[in-house]
Design a protein around this motif. Structure first.
Motif, PDB file in Angstrom:
ATOM      1  N   LEU A  34      32.908   1.212  40.373  1.00 37.14           N
ATOM      2  CA  LEU A  34      32.248  -0.005  39.925  1.00 37.14           C
ATOM      3  C   LEU A  34      31.941  -0.018  38.430  1.00 37.14           C
ATOM      4  CD1 LEU A  34      31.011  -2.590  41.115  1.00 37.14           C
ATOM      5  CD2 LEU A  34      28.948  -1.294  41.601  1.00 37.14           C
ATOM      6  N   GLY A  35      32.051   1.117  37.781  1.00 35.58           N
ATOM      7  CA  GLY A  35      31.723   1.181  36.356  1.00 35.58           C
ATOM      8  C   GLY A  35      30.301   1.624  36.090  1.00 35.58           C
ATOM      9  N   LEU A  36      29.703   2.327  37.045  1.00 36.35           N
ATOM     10  CA  LEU A  36      28.348   2.859  36.878  1.00 36.35           C
ATOM     11  C   LEU A  36      28.416   4.361  36.627  1.00 36.35           C
ATOM     12  CD1 LEU A  36      26.451   1.085  39.789  1.00 36.35           C
ATOM     13  CD2 LEU A  36      26.132   0.701  37.346  1.00 36.35           C
ATOM     14  N   HIS A  37      27.587   4.833  35.724  1.00 36.78           N
ATOM     15  CA  HIS A  37      27.529   6.254  35.390  1.00 36.78           C
ATOM     16  C   HIS A  37      26.078   6.711  35.467  1.00 36.78           C
ATOM     17  CE1 HIS A  37      28.633   9.996  33.350  1.00 36.78           C
ATOM     18  NE2 HIS A  37      27.526   9.847  32.658  1.00 36.78           N
ATOM     19  N   ASN A  38      25.846   7.847  36.112  1.00 33.43           N
ATOM     20  CA  ASN A  38      24.494   8.394  36.204  1.00 33.43           C
ATOM     21  C   ASN A  38      24.252   9.358  35.047  1.00 33.43           C
ATOM     22  OD1 ASN A  38      22.633  10.818  37.450  1.00 33.43           O
ATOM     23  ND2 ASN A  38      21.963   8.776  38.015  1.00 33.43           N
ATOM     24  N   TYR A  39      23.226   9.084  34.269  1.00 34.13           N
ATOM     25  CA  TYR A  39      22.816   9.977  33.184  1.00 34.13           C
ATOM     26  C   TYR A  39      21.682  10.837  33.720  1.00 34.13           C
ATOM     27  CZ  TYR A  39      25.820   7.472  30.038  1.00 34.13           C
ATOM     28  OH  TYR A  39      26.928   6.937  29.440  1.00 34.13           O
ATOM     29  N   CYS A  40      22.045  12.021  34.180  1.00 37.32           N
ATOM     30  CA  CYS A  40      21.089  12.899  34.862  1.00 37.32           C
ATOM     31  C   CYS A  40      19.901  13.263  33.985  1.00 37.32           C
ATOM     32  CB  CYS A  40      21.803  14.157  35.342  1.00 37.32           C
ATOM     33  SG  CYS A  40      22.935  13.831  36.697  1.00 37.32           S
ATOM     34  N   SER A  41      20.152  13.514  32.706  1.00 38.27           N
ATOM     35  CA  SER A  41      19.054  13.934  31.834  1.00 38.27           C
ATOM     36  C   SER A  41      17.975  12.862  31.728  1.00 38.27           C
ATOM     37  CB  SER A  41      19.578  14.295  30.444  1.00 38.27           C
ATOM     38  OG  SER A  41      20.192  13.173  29.849  1.00 38.27           O
ATOM     39  N   MET A  42      18.358  11.589  31.886  1.00 37.12           N
ATOM     40  CA  MET A  42      17.396  10.489  31.823  1.00 37.12           C
ATOM     41  C   MET A  42      17.056   9.948  33.209  1.00 37.12           C
ATOM     42  SD  MET A  42      18.755   8.353  28.513  1.00 37.12           S
ATOM     43  CE  MET A  42      20.379   8.025  29.170  1.00 37.12           C
ATOM     44  N   ASN A  43      17.738  10.456  34.226  1.00 41.07           N
ATOM     45  CA  ASN A  43      17.555   9.998  35.605  1.00 41.07           C
ATOM     46  C   ASN A  43      17.706   8.479  35.710  1.00 41.07           C
ATOM     47  OD1 ASN A  43      17.066  10.256  38.373  1.00 41.07           O
ATOM     48  ND2 ASN A  43      14.891   9.847  38.102  1.00 41.07           N
ATOM     49  N   MET A  44      18.821   7.968  35.134  1.00 39.72           N
ATOM     50  CA  MET A  44      19.051   6.529  35.211  1.00 39.72           C
ATOM     51  C   MET A  44      20.541   6.217  35.279  1.00 39.72           C
ATOM     52  SD  MET A  44      18.046   5.388  31.310  1.00 39.72           S
ATOM     53  CE  MET A  44      18.015   3.684  31.705  1.00 39.72           C
ATOM     54  N   TRP A  45      20.833   5.045  35.809  1.00 40.28           N
ATOM     55  CA  TRP A  45      22.195   4.548  35.914  1.00 40.28           C
ATOM     56  C   TRP A  45      22.449   3.538  34.807  1.00 40.28           C
ATOM     57  CZ3 TRP A  45      25.839   6.207  39.349  1.00 40.28           C
ATOM     58  CH2 TRP A  45      25.390   7.010  40.387  1.00 40.28           C
ATOM     59  N   LEU A  46      23.614   3.662  34.162  1.00 37.60           N
ATOM     60  CA  LEU A  46      24.034   2.712  33.139  1.00 37.60           C
ATOM     61  C   LEU A  46      25.464   2.278  33.433  1.00 37.60           C
ATOM     62  CD1 LEU A  46      22.842   4.540  29.888  1.00 37.60           C
ATOM     63  CD2 LEU A  46      21.687   2.671  31.062  1.00 37.60           C
TER      64      LEU A  46
END
Length: 82
Positions: A14-26
């Motif tokens: 879908l074009g979503l990436h999880n940024y683990c260090s920030m605990n958020m999806w972009l």
């Protein structure tokens, strides 16, 4: 979503990436995700990224909810033009 229903895989990137260090999806564009359609148990708690990065996909069947999967999964994907 009609395109997703015709996919040859159980889910579609879908074009979503999880940024683990920030605990958020972009979105891959870097934009913050404002709309959410996560399947139960997906995307709403801290992801385990110790083994592999996580990406967001949409289920091609059912109610087409979003799911979190390891980036090594081989899936169809959606592209868009701006």
């Amino acid at each position: 979503m009609n395109v997703v229903k015709r996919a040859s895989t159980a889910a579609v990137w879908l074009g979503l990436h999880n940024y683990c260090s920030m605990n958020m999806w972009l979105w891959v564009s870097g934009e913050i995700v404002c709309y959410h359609n996560w399947a139960p148990g997906n995307g709403t708690t801290r992801e385990n990224c110790s083994l592999e990065n996580r990406k967001g996909a949409v289920q091609s069947g059912g109610d087409q909810r979003w799911i979190s999967l390891p980036e090594s999964h081989k899936l169809n994907f959606i592209c868009s033009r701006n």
